[in-house]
Scaffold this motif. Structure first.
Motif, PDB file in Angstrom:
ATOM      1  N   ASP A 232      29.510  45.338  32.253  1.00  9.82           N
ATOM      2  CA  ASP A 232      29.882  44.071  33.454  1.00  9.82           C
ATOM      3  C   ASP A 232      31.070  43.333  33.886  1.00  9.82           C
ATOM      4  N   SER A 233      31.183  43.343  35.090  1.00 11.49           N
ATOM      5  CA  SER A 233      32.198  41.813  35.152  1.00 11.49           C
ATOM      6  C   SER A 233      32.511  41.461  34.400  1.00 11.49           C
ATOM      7  N   PRO A 234      33.741  41.080  33.798  1.00  7.10           N
ATOM      8  CA  PRO A 234      33.969  39.414  32.847  1.00  7.10           C
ATOM      9  C   PRO A 234      33.335  38.202  34.142  1.00  7.10           C
ATOM     10  N   GLU A 235      33.064  38.388  34.832  1.00  8.97           N
ATOM     11  CA  GLU A 235      32.496  37.215  35.336  1.00  8.97           C
ATOM     12  C   GLU A 235      31.208  37.224  35.675  1.00  8.97           C
ATOM     13  N   VAL A 236      30.362  38.224  35.246  1.00 15.53           N
ATOM     14  CA  VAL A 236      28.978  38.404  35.537  1.00 15.53           C
ATOM     15  C   VAL A 236      28.852  37.588  33.844  1.00 15.53           C
ATOM     16  N   VAL A 237      29.648  38.365  33.169  1.00 14.55           N
ATOM     17  CA  VAL A 237      28.938  38.508  31.641  1.00 14.55           C
ATOM     18  C   VAL A 237      29.353  36.226  30.906  1.00 14.55           C
ATOM     19  N   GLU A 238      30.653  36.345  32.160  1.00 10.65           N
ATOM     20  CA  GLU A 238      30.838  34.382  32.035  1.00 10.65           C
ATOM     21  C   GLU A 238      29.162  33.872  32.758  1.00 10.65           C
ATOM     22  N   GLU A 239      29.267  34.331  33.250  1.00  5.80           N
ATOM     23  CA  GLU A 239      27.555  33.755  34.190  1.00  5.80           C
ATOM     24  C   GLU A 239      26.530  33.787  33.542  1.00  5.80           C
ATOM     25  N   ALA A 240      26.828  34.743  32.980  1.00  4.09           N
ATOM     26  CA  ALA A 240      25.530  34.927  32.236  1.00  4.09           C
ATOM     27  C   ALA A 240      25.200  33.775  30.318  1.00  4.09           C
ATOM     28  N   LYS A 241      26.817  33.764  30.699  1.00  2.00           N
ATOM     29  CA  LYS A 241      26.637  33.121  29.425  1.00  2.00           C
ATOM     30  C   LYS A 241      25.782  30.914  30.301  1.00  2.00           C
ATOM     31  N   GLU A 242      26.016  30.772  31.389  1.00  2.00           N
ATOM     32  CA  GLU A 242      24.666  29.836  31.705  1.00  2.00           C
ATOM     33  C   GLU A 242      23.678  30.330  31.914  1.00  2.00           C
ATOM     34  N   SER A 243      23.317  31.081  32.612  1.00  2.00           N
ATOM     35  CA  SER A 243      21.958  31.399  33.288  1.00  2.00           C
ATOM     36  C   SER A 243      21.165  32.026  32.438  1.00  2.00           C
ATOM     37  N   GLY A 244      21.296  32.811  31.276  1.00  2.00           N
ATOM     38  CA  GLY A 244      20.476  33.034  30.559  1.00  2.00           C
ATOM     39  C   GLY A 244      20.992  35.250  31.012  1.00  2.00           C
ATOM     40  N   GLY A 245      21.648  35.572  31.575  1.00  2.00           N
ATOM     41  CA  GLY A 245      21.577  37.458  32.219  1.00  2.00           C
ATOM     42  C   GLY A 245      22.041  37.360  33.037  1.00  2.00           C
ATOM     43  N   ARG A 246      22.182  38.536  33.947  1.00  3.48           N
ATOM     44  CA  ARG A 246      22.838  38.913  34.906  1.00  3.48           C
ATOM     45  C   ARG A 246      21.263  39.269  36.231  1.00  3.48           C
ATOM     46  N   PRO A 247      21.872  38.885  37.287  1.00  2.00           N
ATOM     47  CA  PRO A 247      21.221  39.405  38.094  1.00  2.00           C
ATOM     48  C   PRO A 247      20.852  40.643  39.039  1.00  2.00           C
TER      49      PRO A 247
END
Ligand code: NDP
Length: 283
Positions: A232-247
């Motif tokens: 997954d893109s670095p942005e998606v990996v980073e955002e997933a730390k907050e939301s718990g996973g990727r959409p």
């Protein structure tokens, strides 16, 4: 080799962007002709550009049709315009092989804030519109069980997410109608629903922080939503730390819809099929 949906016609509601546009790309790649519905004047350029690009890339006919399906006359107008764009001939009458009821609107409101106008607008778009579209399409469905109707529901129908008493209710109603239509239309088309969870795009991005916090546990327990470094893109990996996973990517939901449109899916009807990475496992 002939493509699997060569020469068929699909009507996709809400196809200007998001999941609807991804479904259009999936079906076009299999040779399916398309009607791309949308409602806002501001979406005319993008939907027209999408229709042109899919027509050119895949040697199909794709046309945009503007119709507000939340109005009493919008659904019939959509089918009438489609019929004019793909006129009948003696050898090939106007036929709707595939109908994707995708157009929908979201509403996040805690119980105490739900208003009657919001309730009515959401139910008109998410429940009454698909019913009226299927009614208007009925005379033009196949008569040999080869038709395909796919209703785009949501995990919200069965998860009880806070602030979604109205939105979740509309999707539960859509799933209930799916089961009834699978019986009433058995000689014409299979009728199934798919239930995406979080999907990339503005609808997901618009969720307020309280809602995201409320679904974090669900996201963390969804097998395929774990973000993967290097995949997954670095942005998606980073955002997933907050939301718990990727959409989900829209193409991942479109792939399930495309599968249900195939001839191989002929023995599946009346179902709510997973398009959520495993967020909801039982139905
Ligand atoms: P978008 O908001 O990105 O797109 C909505 C589409 O529906 C647009 O094409 C819009 O047209 C069209 N539309 C809205 N109202 C009407 C109307 N009255 N008449 C005709 N067309 C209309 O949505 P998504 O791609 O995110 O969602 C598509 C479906 O998937 C919806 O049913 C939604 O409930 C469901 N879903 C989405 C999830 C998500 O996380 N995104 C999760 C689970 C389910 P226009 O551009 O003209 O406004």
């Amino acid at each position: 080799m002939p493509r699997s949906l060569e020469g068929k016609l699909a009507i996709i509601t809400g196809a200007s962007r998001g999941i609807g546009a991804a479904i259009a790309a999936n079906l076009a790649s299999k040779g399916c002709n398309l009607v791309l519905n949308y409602t806002s004047a501001s979406s005319t350029p993008t939907t027209t550009a999408l229709a042109t690009s899919l027509s050119t890339t895949h040697a199909i006919t794709a046309i945009p049709i503007q119709a507000d399906l939340s109005t009493p006359t919008g659904p019939a107008s959509l089918i009438a315009q489609a019929s004019s764009a793909f006129p009948s001939s003696t050898v090939s009458p106007f036929r709707i092989d595939i109908l994707i009821n995708n157009a929908g609107i979201a509403l996040n409101a805690p119980l105490q804030s739900v208003t009657i106008p919001d309730f009515e607008a959401t139910y008109r778009t998410n429940v009454l519109a698909p019913l009226l579209v299927v009614q208007a399409a009925l005379p033009h469905l196949p008569t040999d069980r080869s038709g395909r109707i796919i209703n785009i529901s949501s995990v919200s129908s069965s998860t009880g997410f806070v602030t979604q008493s109205v939105y979740g209710g509309t999707k539960a109603a859509l799933e209930a109608m799916t089961r009834t239509w699978s019986r009433e239309l058995a000689e014409r088309a299979t009728v199934n629903a798919v239930n995406p969870g979080p999907v990339e795009g503005p609808m997901y991005a618009a969720n307020p922080p309280e809602f995201m916090a409320g679904i974090k546990g669900w996201v963390m327990h969804t097998p395929l939503m774990a973000a993967r470094e290097g995949v997954d893109s670095p942005e998606v990996v980073e955002e997933a730390k907050e939301s718990g996973g990727r959409p989900a990517h829209t193409r991942e939901v479109a792939g399930i819809v495309g599968m249900l449109c195939s001839a191989d899916a002929a023995w599946c009807t009346g179902q709510v099929v997973c398009a959520n990475g495993g967020m909801v496992m039982l139905h």
